[in-house]
Design a protein around this motif. Structure first.
Motif, PDB file in Angstrom:
ATOM      1  N   GLU A  18      -6.693   6.166  -9.285  1.00  0.00           N
ATOM      2  CA  GLU A  18      -6.807   4.851  -8.677  1.00  0.00           C
ATOM      3  C   GLU A  18      -8.246   4.549  -8.303  1.00  0.00           C
ATOM      4  O   GLU A  18      -8.935   5.411  -7.756  1.00  0.00           O
ATOM      5  CB  GLU A  18      -5.956   4.812  -7.409  1.00  0.00           C
ATOM      6  CG  GLU A  18      -4.474   4.975  -7.655  1.00  0.00           C
ATOM      7  CD  GLU A  18      -3.770   3.649  -7.791  1.00  0.00           C
ATOM      8  OE1 GLU A  18      -4.059   2.735  -7.006  1.00  0.00           O
ATOM      9  OE2 GLU A  18      -2.941   3.526  -8.698  1.00  0.00           O
ATOM     10  N   THR A  54      -3.872  -2.360  -9.144  1.00  0.00           N
ATOM     11  CA  THR A  54      -3.633  -1.057  -9.770  1.00  0.00           C
ATOM     12  C   THR A  54      -2.177  -0.945 -10.219  1.00  0.00           C
ATOM     13  O   THR A  54      -1.334  -1.769  -9.853  1.00  0.00           O
ATOM     14  CB  THR A  54      -3.913   0.087  -8.777  1.00  0.00           C
ATOM     15  OG1 THR A  54      -2.918   0.034  -7.738  1.00  0.00           O
ATOM     16  CG2 THR A  54      -5.305  -0.021  -8.189  1.00  0.00           C
ATOM     17  N   THR A  56      -0.104   0.992  -9.120  1.00  0.00           N
ATOM     18  CA  THR A  56       0.760   1.237  -7.962  1.00  0.00           C
ATOM     19  C   THR A  56       0.843   0.026  -7.044  1.00  0.00           C
ATOM     20  O   THR A  56       1.419   0.104  -5.968  1.00  0.00           O
ATOM     21  CB  THR A  56       0.258   2.451  -7.155  1.00  0.00           C
ATOM     22  OG1 THR A  56      -1.103   2.212  -6.758  1.00  0.00           O
ATOM     23  CG2 THR A  56       0.329   3.729  -7.980  1.00  0.00           C
ATOM     24  N   HIS A  58      -1.741  -1.799  -5.629  1.00  0.00           N
ATOM     25  CA  HIS A  58      -2.823  -2.065  -4.679  1.00  0.00           C
ATOM     26  C   HIS A  58      -3.837  -3.026  -5.289  1.00  0.00           C
ATOM     27  O   HIS A  58      -4.293  -2.812  -6.409  1.00  0.00           O
ATOM     28  CB  HIS A  58      -3.537  -0.771  -4.294  1.00  0.00           C
ATOM     29  CG  HIS A  58      -2.676   0.164  -3.518  1.00  0.00           C
ATOM     30  ND1 HIS A  58      -2.121   1.302  -4.087  1.00  0.00           N
ATOM     31  CD2 HIS A  58      -2.255   0.126  -2.245  1.00  0.00           C
ATOM     32  CE1 HIS A  58      -1.413   1.921  -3.177  1.00  0.00           C
ATOM     33  NE2 HIS A  58      -1.464   1.234  -2.049  1.00  0.00           N
ATOM     34  N   VAL A  60      -7.413  -4.224  -5.723  1.00  0.00           N
ATOM     35  CA  VAL A  60      -8.736  -3.620  -5.543  1.00  0.00           C
ATOM     36  C   VAL A  60      -9.849  -4.653  -5.650  1.00  0.00           C
ATOM     37  O   VAL A  60     -10.988  -4.348  -5.307  1.00  0.00           O
ATOM     38  CB  VAL A  60      -8.985  -2.466  -6.532  1.00  0.00           C
ATOM     39  CG1 VAL A  60      -8.054  -1.308  -6.233  1.00  0.00           C
ATOM     40  CG2 VAL A  60      -8.850  -2.919  -7.964  1.00  0.00           C
TER      41      VAL A  60
END
Ligand code: FES
Length: 91
Positions: A18, A54, A56, A58, A60
């Motif tokens: 990540e 990302t 998952t 998130h 960024v």
């Protein structure tokens, strides 16, 4: 290219993890046109309201202009860090 043909499986590609989470200002708008332009032997240039998320979930980056790596050599994926020049990437 730019479409996946599953060559990453044969090449043994593994994700590097990540990207670090950063504080990202909320965009004035989340919709509108998003222009994606491949630069000559370099990254993809995105112009428009964009959120980089990302796998998952998130966020960024929230931005209106960003350069995304397409050579695979950036140490700051998914962002371009200029490594395409060092490795002689040819699109
Ligand atoms: S395209 Fe610039 S580092 Fe990969």
């Amino acid at each position: 290219k730019p479409f996946c043909d599953n060559s990453h499986i044969k090449a043994g590609f593994t994700a590097t993890g990540e990207p670090p989470l950063k504080e990202a200002q909320v965009l004035e708008a989340r919709d509108g046109p998003l222009n994606v332009t491949p630069t000559a032997n370099g990254p993809l240039k995105l112009e428009g309201n964009a959120e980089i998320v990302t796998g998952t979930g998130h966020t960024v980056a929230r931005t209106t202009k960003v350069f995304l790596c397409r050579c695979g050599h950036s140490a700051n994926k998914p962002f371009c860090d200029g490594s395409h020049k060092r490795v002689g990437f040819v699109a």
